[in-house]
Structure formats: structure tokens, C-alpha cells
Write a protein that holds these residues in place. Structure first.
Motif, PDB file in Angstrom:
ATOM      1  N   CYS A 213      -4.360  14.409   2.706  1.00  0.00           N
ATOM      2  CA  CYS A 213      -2.939  14.488   3.180  1.00  0.00           C
ATOM      3  C   CYS A 213      -1.968  14.609   2.260  1.00  0.00           C
ATOM      4  O   CYS A 213      -1.179  15.312   2.290  1.00  0.00           O
ATOM      5  N   ALA A 214      -1.738  14.015   1.224  1.00  0.00           N
ATOM      6  CA  ALA A 214      -0.912  13.795  -0.175  1.00  0.00           C
ATOM      7  C   ALA A 214      -0.930  15.323  -0.527  1.00  0.00           C
ATOM      8  O   ALA A 214       0.367  15.824  -0.727  1.00  0.00           O
TER       9      ALA A 214
ATOM     10  N   GLY B 277      -6.765   4.973  -1.963  1.00  0.00           N
ATOM     11  CA  GLY B 277      -6.089   5.844  -2.382  1.00  0.00           C
ATOM     12  C   GLY B 277      -5.577   6.956  -1.406  1.00  0.00           C
ATOM     13  O   GLY B 277      -4.766   7.910  -1.311  1.00  0.00           O
ATOM     14  N   ARG B 278      -6.312   6.936  -0.089  1.00  0.00           N
ATOM     15  CA  ARG B 278      -5.878   7.898   0.980  1.00  0.00           C
ATOM     16  C   ARG B 278      -4.611   7.505   1.372  1.00  0.00           C
ATOM     17  O   ARG B 278      -3.880   6.315   1.497  1.00  0.00           O
TER      18      ARG B 278
ATOM     19  N   ALA C 106      11.437  16.294  11.218  1.00  0.00           N
ATOM     20  CA  ALA C 106      10.608  15.585  10.551  1.00  0.00           C
ATOM     21  C   ALA C 106       8.881  15.924  10.655  1.00  0.00           C
ATOM     22  O   ALA C 106       8.799  16.401  11.980  1.00  0.00           O
ATOM     23  N   LEU C 107       8.067  15.514   9.745  1.00  0.00           N
ATOM     24  CA  LEU C 107       6.851  16.034  10.089  1.00  0.00           C
ATOM     25  C   LEU C 107       6.305  14.793   9.474  1.00  0.00           C
ATOM     26  O   LEU C 107       6.108  14.474   8.443  1.00  0.00           O
ATOM     27  N   TYR C 108       5.049  14.277  10.281  1.00  0.00           N
ATOM     28  CA  TYR C 108       4.400  12.971   9.828  1.00  0.00           C
ATOM     29  C   TYR C 108       2.775  13.424   9.487  1.00  0.00           C
ATOM     30  O   TYR C 108       2.548  14.332  10.132  1.00  0.00           O
ATOM     31  N   ALA C 109       2.106  12.579   8.938  1.00  0.00           N
ATOM     32  CA  ALA C 109       0.765  12.716   8.786  1.00  0.00           C
ATOM     33  C   ALA C 109       0.117  11.536   7.965  1.00  0.00           C
ATOM     34  O   ALA C 109       0.748  10.704   7.492  1.00  0.00           O
ATOM     35  N   GLY C 110      -1.208  11.831   8.219  1.00  0.00           N
ATOM     36  CA  GLY C 110      -1.987  10.598   7.489  1.00  0.00           C
ATOM     37  C   GLY C 110      -3.264  10.991   7.210  1.00  0.00           C
ATOM     38  O   GLY C 110      -3.900  11.980   7.931  1.00  0.00           O
TER      39      GLY C 110
END
Length: 142
Positions: A14-15, A49-50, A63-67
Motif C-alpha cells: 500500500c505505501a 509495518g503494513r 481524495a483516494l484512500y487505501a490500506g
């Protein structure tokens, strides 16, 4: 009116993906790791660390969200949705399209279309499908 915000799910990258989108689209990125969340003590060490939540505030107010997928869930990839970007100019649309296509797969090259001066489709290197429009024609809402 409330505007839907896309929330992408990743499997440990994701990062990297959100930093790629920040570079391609601009904006301001905030990342919250599992280890920095209130649930850090309940998170398996291999998932510390995720990313629990990421927010990319885009220019113009979007906006754009994620995980990263939580450890108790099976990751099945990104499917069943296309992320659409509408740009005011052909130049902006072309730049974003080319940046998102880096390492990905173009399914419809940029071309003129009846609803926009330029339009194209691609799947980026992280598996997210994008539809990019530049200069929507009169009568087609932004």
C-alpha cells in the motif's frame, strides 16, 4: 452532497502504491502504519509495518484512500471498479495517464471521444483500473 471516496486494498504494498499515486497525481499523502495505530498491540508482528489507512488528498478537493488487507482477511486483488479522473485540460489528462501507465497496461490508448477531447483506460502496475478524461465536452458533467 456526499462524494464517494475510492478505498483501495493492497497486500503489503500500500505505501509503495500510494507514493506512486502521489507522484502521478500530486496531492498530500498521509500513511498510518498498523504499528502506529491504537490497535498496534493486537496486530501480528509481521503486519506491524503494513498500512492500516492511507489518505491522498488530491488537488481540487478529491481524495483516494487505501490500506493493506487486514491479516484476518484473504486478499483477492482489486476488481470490479474503475477509478475515473476528469481533467480540465488535455495536457493534464495526458500527463496523469502517462504517469499512471508506467509499468502498467494500457487497455485503451488516449484518443478523442464524444464526451471528452481525450480519453483512455489503463490498469496500473498495482492492478488498479483507471479511466482518464481530458476536457469534457459540453453536456457531460464533471
Amino acid at each position: 452532497m456526499t462524494h464517494p471516496i475510492p478505498y483501495l486494498s493492497f497486500n503489503g504494498n500500500c505505501a509503495e502504491a500510494m507514493q506512486f499515486y502521489e507522484g502521478a497525481l500530486g496531492g498530500t499523502l498521509v500513511l498510518l502504519k498498523n504499528s502506529d495505530s491504537p490497535y498496534a498491540a493486537q496486530t501480528p508482528k509481521e503486519h506491524a509495518g503494513r498500512i492500516m489507512h492511507a489518505r491522498l488528498a488530491l488537488p481540487g478537493g478529491g481524495a483516494l484512500y487505501a490500506g493493506d488487507c487486514p491479516p484476518q482477511m484473504n486478499y483477492s486483488g482489486i476488481h470490479g471498479v474503475g477509478l475515473t479522473l476528469n481533467f480540465d485540460t488535455v495536457a493534464q489528462a495526458t500527463a496523469a495517464f502517462n504517469a499512471l501507465a508506467e509499468g502498467g497496461k494500457i487497455s485503451m490508448p488516449l484518443q478523442a471521444m464524444f464526451w471528452a477531447k481525450i480519453w483512455g483506460m489503463l490498469t496500473d502496475k498495482f492492478g488498479a483500473p483507471w479511466i482518464v478524461n481530458g476536457e469534457l465536452q459540453a453536456g457531460y458533467a464533471k
